[in-house]
Design an enzyme around this catalytic site. Sequence first.
Site, PDB file in Angstrom:
ATOM      1  N   LYS A  33       4.191 -14.276  16.670  1.00 59.64           N
ATOM      2  CA  LYS A  33       4.996 -14.523  15.469  1.00 59.64           C
ATOM      3  C   LYS A  33       4.989 -13.278  14.580  1.00 59.64           C
ATOM      4  O   LYS A  33       4.179 -12.365  14.778  1.00 59.64           O
ATOM      5  CB  LYS A  33       4.436 -15.731  14.715  1.00 59.64           C
ATOM      6  CG  LYS A  33       3.027 -15.527  14.167  1.00 59.64           C
ATOM      7  CD  LYS A  33       2.443 -16.836  13.620  1.00 59.64           C
ATOM      8  CE  LYS A  33       1.031 -16.637  13.138  1.00 59.64           C
ATOM      9  NZ  LYS A  33       0.388 -17.915  12.760  1.00 59.64           N
ATOM     10  N   TYR A 253      -0.216   9.235  -9.546  1.00 59.43           N
ATOM     11  CA  TYR A 253       0.185   8.297 -10.612  1.00 59.43           C
ATOM     12  C   TYR A 253      -1.020   7.716 -11.325  1.00 59.43           C
ATOM     13  O   TYR A 253      -2.013   7.335 -10.688  1.00 59.43           O
ATOM     14  CB  TYR A 253       0.976   7.130 -10.025  1.00 59.43           C
ATOM     15  CG  TYR A 253       2.385   7.482  -9.614  1.00 59.43           C
ATOM     16  CD1 TYR A 253       3.332   7.863 -10.557  1.00 59.43           C
ATOM     17  CD2 TYR A 253       2.762   7.416  -8.283  1.00 59.43           C
ATOM     18  CE1 TYR A 253       4.631   8.169 -10.171  1.00 59.43           C
ATOM     19  CE2 TYR A 253       4.057   7.712  -7.885  1.00 59.43           C
ATOM     20  CZ  TYR A 253       4.988   8.094  -8.844  1.00 59.43           C
ATOM     21  OH  TYR A 253       6.261   8.390  -8.459  1.00 59.43           O
TER      22      TYR A 253
END
Length: 357
Positions: A33, A253
């Site tokens: 899956k 950042y």
Amino acid sequence: MRPARALIDLQALRHNYQLARELAGARALAVVKADAYGHGAVRCAQALQGDADGFAVACIEEALQLRAAGITAPILLLEGFFEASELALIDEHDLWCVVHAEWQLEAIEQTNLKRPLNVWLKLDSGMHRVGFHPADYQAAYRRLLASGKVVKIVLMSHFSRADELDCPRSNEQLAVFQQAREGLAAEVSLRNSPALLGWPSIPSDWSRPGIMLYGATPFEQAQEVAARLQPVMTLESRVISVRDLPAGEPVGYGARFVSERATRVGVVAMGYADGYPRHAPTGTPVLIDGQPSRIIGRVSMDMLTVDLSDLPGAGLGSRVEFWGRGVLASDVALAAGTIPYQLFCNVRRVPLIYSEA
Ligand SMILES: *Cc1c(COP(=O)(O)O)cnc(C)c1O
């Protein structure tokens, strides 16, 4: 070309499937899956075709993708159908189907099929997501039989805490299951990866290994059998820029990292848009030209920064492994506050490059 990529070792995938089967001592559906947990469902299923007793996916869309690619082995829909209209496709493409709810029973009773269905009847033995209540389980089984629409029923349930090796919950769930299925002569499917690796006494005619096929352990602590798994995915890239910073300079950042000493910073073409977790903190392990190092500063969308200070040979073009055989995805997951399942499922944008050996 941007150097970020995910190498997928199909030989390792087959090794892990064989281990699952050996532990199961019975048949095993390879769970592919979510695009085989980010590894590419079609290529993985093709690599296992011939070995695998069948496959399991979450929904019919995933099953049809495999059928379209020529996979003829059995495919189980782990959540069954989401609407009754899918039954025609289940019939047409010969899919196996979980039934976990009353409305699905009704839909089966009312449908007209060319072939009788192979149904996996799900019991809620304590996870409390989907499945029949123990008190309703036998009645559901009898209704399915009486419908005349099924050729076979497999009894199934799912464990919520099999990854916690000292937790009594799995045995409690097993006891609930055994009581609910009392007297029903049918095959049983209980074991996912942690149950296969860590709970040898749990019976299961059909196991459902997922994460272990991809070579990652579902456990947070070391475990003997899980140590035999071979990582299938190697996520890697290269250093594309180098900065020599004096002490006291921020990187990236938010200035989440400030150099405490003269620091050689490598900028690597890998970011959260590739699926590398943004939450990985300074200190998360990486391998640079085969040598252990660490992430520093904040992970950004397309780039992240690593510490080259103690690796004098490393520089522009150095190969960086984020997870694979040298850095286990489970260790990265632990550092980043997640699980290897999510690391793999999140991989995107990078090309998947397959090898057989
Ligand atoms: C995803 C899934 C599995 C596989 O679980 P792993 O922990 O990856 O082995 C097995 N059974 C069901 C019902 C699932 O949804």
